[in-house]
Design a protein around this motif. Structure first.
Motif, mmCIF file in Angstrom:
data_model
loop_
_atom_site.group_PDB
_atom_site.id
_atom_site.type_symbol
_atom_site.label_atom_id
_atom_site.label_comp_id
_atom_site.label_asym_id
_atom_site.label_seq_id
_atom_site.Cartn_x
_atom_site.Cartn_y
_atom_site.Cartn_z
ATOM 1 N N THR A 34 -36.537 36.712 -6.390
ATOM 2 C CA THR A 34 -35.102 36.419 -6.295
ATOM 3 C C THR A 34 -34.796 35.317 -5.282
ATOM 4 N N ASP A 35 -35.810 34.842 -4.551
ATOM 5 C CA ASP A 35 -35.619 33.623 -3.760
ATOM 6 C C ASP A 35 -35.628 32.406 -4.672
ATOM 7 N N TRP A 37 -35.200 32.860 -8.493
ATOM 8 C CA TRP A 37 -34.200 33.168 -9.514
ATOM 9 C C TRP A 37 -33.007 33.856 -8.867
ATOM 10 N N THR A 39 -29.390 36.113 -8.913
ATOM 11 C CA THR A 39 -28.989 37.377 -9.522
ATOM 12 C C THR A 39 -28.602 37.144 -10.977
ATOM 13 N N MET A 74 -30.129 34.369 -16.839
ATOM 14 C CA MET A 74 -30.856 34.296 -15.581
ATOM 15 C C MET A 74 -31.229 32.842 -15.331
#
Length: 212
Positions: A34-35, A37, A39, A74
């Motif tokens: 998630t760094d 991609w 949320t 995403m």
């Protein structure tokens, strides 16, 4: 036969060439990065993105079981590092349900139909695997002859000033010369449940994007 080199850089380019932006994702490990991609952007209802703990599972994008066509995207949210007129996107896709819409490629926002994009489309959004191109002036869908299926496949989208070309499993399948994207783009995954209310999903084990 070329001489072996230790550096990945030198396998791709001579040191006299400055490498342009390149992104590689193999969806390994126990959690989605998630760094990298952002949320998941929920468009309708709730969808989830996760690392799939199966052999060759990679990334799994999944809808909930509700009606009303649950959908989500995403992306890098708003970090757009790829040139719409000089870039390439390569990825894999395995659809797990027939009544499902899938879009993967490069786009300029998180919406269901981003203002500028070049996307591979699989699932019941089209009759065949297709190439979608769009800019602020309009939208073009160009079909390949590749049937929709639940068989895993790889694809490549090449964007240049005059055209966008979609290759399926290494074979040129569709070329668009109209409504080509402009500006800067980012990696983009999209899912939409279609027809019936049920949990549906697809997997991707690899994505690579780079400027040319």
């Amino acid at each position: 036969m070329p001489a072996p080199v230790d550096s990945l850089y030198e396998q791709l380019f001579p040191l006299t060439t400055v490498m342009k932006q390149r992104f590689v994702e193999n969806f390994s490990g126990d959690l989605l990065d998630t760094d990298r991609w952002g949320t998941v952007t929920q468009i309708v209802a709730t969808c989830s993105a996760s690392i799939n703990a199966t052999v060759n599972g990679g990334f799994k994008f999944e809808t909930d079981s509700g009606g009303g066509s649950p959908s989500a995207s995403m992306t890098f949210i708003d970090v757009k590092q790829f040139d719409a007129t000089a870039s390439t996107c390569i990825a894999t896709c395995k659809k797990n349900d027939d009544n499902l819409g899938i879009k993967i490629g490069l786009a300029d926002n998180t919406n269901v139909s981003p203002t500028n994009h070049s996307l591979m489309v699989e699932g019941t959004l089209e009759s065949y695997k297709s190439l979608h191109t769009k800019n602020s002036g309009g939208f073009t869908s160009t079909a390949t002859t590749e049937a929709l299926s639940q068989t895993e496949f790889s694809f490549k989208i090449e964007n240049i000033i005059a055209s966008s070309t979609l290759y399926i499993n290494g074979v040129s399948g569709a070329v668009s010369t109209t409504n080509l994207p402009a500006g800067n783009l980012m990696p983009y995954y999209y899912i939409q449940s279609r027809s019936t209310a049920a949990v549906k999903s697809y997997n991707s084990t690899y994505m690579e994007c780079y400027n040319t």
